[in-house]
Structure formats: C-alpha cells, structure tokens
Scaffold this active site. Structure first.
Site, short mmCIF file in Angstrom:
data_model
loop_
_atom_site.label_atom_id
_atom_site.label_comp_id
_atom_site.label_asym_id
_atom_site.label_seq_id
_atom_site.Cartn_x
_atom_site.Cartn_y
_atom_site.Cartn_z
CG LEU A 125 -8.37 -2.12 8.20
CD1 LEU A 125 -8.79 -3.49 7.76
CD2 LEU A 125 -9.46 -1.50 9.04
CG HIS A 126 -2.77 -5.41 5.14
ND1 HIS A 126 -2.84 -6.25 4.06
CD2 HIS A 126 -2.76 -6.19 6.24
CE1 HIS A 126 -2.86 -7.49 4.49
NE2 HIS A 126 -2.81 -7.49 5.80
CB THR A 127 -4.70 -3.80 0.38
OG1 THR A 127 -3.80 -2.72 0.45
CG2 THR A 127 -5.60 -3.63 -0.82
#
Lengths: 88, 337
Positions: A14-16
C-alpha cells in the site's frame, strides 16, 4: 456498521499512489471509514494515516464503514483492494 | 464524544530479551556476561523477581517467567555455598523457563553461573546500579512496554504547556488549527495519528508514530514537514494529554457549555480527561479560543476558577441588602481618559 477484512494483493504494497486513491474514494462518502492493522486504527480519509500503516503485500487489514452511505463506500473501496489496486 | 474502537487498542504481549537489552543497555548500563544464544527468550510481564528462596530450594510459587534480579542477598548466599552446592542451586532454578538474569551492584558472576547460563541459554547481565534502583528503572521500562496503547485520529499540540488533543470529523480543520497554533509559537506533538500510552495510574502520554512524526496534511496543499518548516521550536516528541477538544460544525440542536461551572470529561482507557466541545462558526478564531482554553485550564490547575468566582460575586450581590449602583466605576473623578 460494515466490517470487511481485505488483503494487500499487489507486489509493492500500500504505497503512496494507492493510498491517495483510497483517500480520494473515501472522501466522496459521508460515512466514517477506518482501517485497522496491528493495533493501529487510522482514519481512511487521511493520507498520512493510510501511509503510516505501511501495509506490505500479503498483510491483512480490517476496514470499518459507519454512516448513511456505508454500503456504497464499502463496495467501492473493498473492490479497489480486491483488484490489487489495479497493479501487478 | 470520543469513541474508541477495540481495534485501536493494543498491548504488547511480550518483548524479547534482545529488544530489552538493546533498548536499555545504555539507560541501565547493562553489561552482557553470557553469550547471546538466549536472546530470543521472551519477557511477558513487567514485574521482577528476586529468586533468593528458589535458590535456597523453595521453588513452589517461583515466579520464573519474570526477569530475575540477583542482588547482594543472592550473591552472598551463592558465595557461602561450595562449588557443588552452587551448581545444584543454580541448576534448580535453571530448570524453569527464565527470561534473563540481572546481577546488580557490580557483582561479578561466579564462573559456574556464567557457564550454566550459557549452557541453558539464559542471558546474564550485570549493572552497577543497586537492586532498589534497578528494580525501579526496569519496572518502569517494562511497565511502559506493556502499557495499553490507543491510536486516535486527531491533532495533538502543546499549548502553553498544556497537552491539547483536537478531535473531530475528517476535514473539519484539525490540522489547520494545529498549524495556526504552531505559527503562534506553540508546539506540535503529532498530527493525524496519535498514540496514547497509559503511564502509571491516571496519566496518558501522547506521541506520534515513528513514521508520521511531525508530518501534516493540509487539504489542497498536500503533505508538509512541520519540523523542517518551522524548526525545532515548533515540535516536541511527547506530551501528557490534558484536554480533549472536539471541533464540530455548529449545530442548533446541541447545547454548548455556557457557564463552565461543570467540567465535562471523556474517559479514555479508564482515565478521565477534561473535555471541551467547540462549535465552529464563521468569524470564530479557534486558535485563540484554544489558547484561552489552555490558560483557563492552567488557572483552574493553580486554583482559580473564573466561573465559580463570578458565581460567588453573584451570590454576594443577591444577599446584599442595599444594592448600590450597578456601574463598574463608582465615580468618574475628573478622569476623562
């Protein structure tokens, strides 16, 4: 109140970018939206909160929706998680 | 009102001896005598134990799962035994699943104790502190480690030395209030995600997360770094929670506090914290009101309650027989300023 358990499916976690999408999706709805992981319960409408989770691939999150439009919000957001954020 | 989901509450089940050693070696001047083979042993509780009786042979009710402290008593006892007896005494307690042993007062381990602790993979530490001091330090550290932690969505600011937590629906402007307060010289503890930790009885300490430290999202602008932007004076790492302020859009059906005679409270993890519900209206400067809330809290803390003081005046006036002029100044004596 609706509670859903979802798994992070994409490789990068769950990155930017997916975090920003989740916040955008959630902000459309009136209901309260929380994501819980490892004793942290963060507000899903806040980008810093979602990013603080640092959820890696394979990790499980509990999504909580509460409010008038909870069903619609839950459908759209859970679907986004289940599609693996449309990423490999 | 504030509501805390059980999902937001966590408590560490255990810490490893390695974590304990790495976090406290400098604090308690711990010296590692044994090798590190027992470093994956786990500590489950904050209490410590002195195994004097167990060494002497009474192992019923032996609290083996606690960190074991060998003070002067234990060391003296072992030193007056001969080598075989010593080995027997030590092995007796090493049959149990002990997390680790700390020798206090600069006591050096007996060769047998060192040998057996390596054999049984039970880490052995030494410290120059006295038993009383060490027990106090370690209990406090473990107490903090095993304390209940609560994650809350809000902004936490030190306003004139008062720890104020702003809560409210997302988008209501908590971060903006925090930013405004920082601009006016107050200090940000954390924004967005606050971790409250129960410390002792009746105290909640607040801090940020190790990731989100002093970062802040301003809608329409994105993420900013408050520490970089405003410098070291604008931040702090921890603060005791003293007031909870809930921001909400003015609601005609809600009754707001008028006199301030009764202080409302919220209960977080069994601890009562003063609570203020603050309606937001156009032209209302929440920042300045927050400062006033803090100053009023400080006045109350030092024994002055404005609302009560006003009430006393009122009661006095009511009981007075001849009421004089209501004007605040008796006579404007040639003073036309």
């Amino acid at each position: 109140m609706i509670e859903k358990i979802v798994k992070i499916k994409n490789k990068a976690g769950l990155h930017t970018r997916p975090a920003a999408t989740i916040v955008k999706l959630a902000s459309k709805y009136k209901c309260e939206f929380f994501i819980a992981k490892d004793g942290l319960n963060i507000n899903g409408k806040s980008i810093i909160g979602v990013m603080t989770l640092a959820a890696e691939t394979g990790s499980e999150l509990i999504l909580t929706f509460e409010g008038e439009d909870e069903q619609l919000a839950s459908d759209e957001i859970t679907d986004f998680f289940n599609r693996g954020f449309d990423e490999p | 009102m504030i509501k805390i989901d059980q999902k937001a509450v966590s408590r560490k089940e255990f810490i490893t001896v390695e974590f304990f050693y790495m976090s406290t070696r400098n604090l308690f001047q711990l010296e590692l005598y044994s090798d590190t083979s027992g470093f994956n042993r786990k500590i489950f509780e904050q209490n410590l134990h002195r195994p004097g009786l167990a060494l002497a042979g009474f192992v019923d009710l032996f609290s083996f799962s606690r960190v074991q402290v060998f003070g002067n008593t234990e060391t003296q006892y072992l030193s007056q035994l001969n080598k075989e007896q010593r080995i027997k005494a030590i092995e007796r307690i090493f049959q149990f699943n002990i997390p680790c042993i700390i020798l206090t007062d600069n006591n050096k381990p007996f060769p047998e104790l060192l040998e057996l602790s390596n054999k049984y993979k039970i880490p052995l530490f030494g410290t120059p502190f006295s038993t009383t001091k060490l027990v106090y330090f370690v209990s406090d550290f473990l107490d903090d480690q095993f304390a209940e932690r609560i994650s809350i969505h809000g902004s936490f600011v030190d306003v004139y030395g008062t720890g104020m937590l702003f809560i409210g629906k997302s988008g209501i402007g908590k971060s903006e209030v925090a930013l405004d307060l920082v601009e006016r010289g107050h200090r940000l503890v954390a924004d967005d995600l606050i971790i409250l930790t129960k410390k002792g009885e009746g105290i909640l300490m607040g801090s940020g997360t190790n990731m989100g430290r002093h970062f802040m999202e301003i809608r329409g602008l994105g993420i900013i770094d408050v520490e970089r932007m405003f410098g070291i004076r604008a931040i702090r790492y921890q603060k005791r929670l003293e007031i909870v302020v809930e921001l909400e859009i003015w609601d005609d059906n809600t009754e707001y506090t008028r006199t301030g005679l009764d202080q409302e409270h919220v209960t977080i993890s069994g601890i009562d914290i003063p609570y203020v519900k603050l309606p937001i209206l156009p032209g209302k400067n929440v920042t300045v009101i927050s400062e006033v809330i803090s100053l009023n809290y400080l006045l109350k803390h030092y024994g002055y309650k404005a609302a009560e003081s006003f009430q006393e005046r009122l009661n006095k006036k009511i009981s007075e027989k001849n009421k004089d002029d209501m004007r605040g100044v008796e006579y404007f004596e040639h003073d036309f300023e």
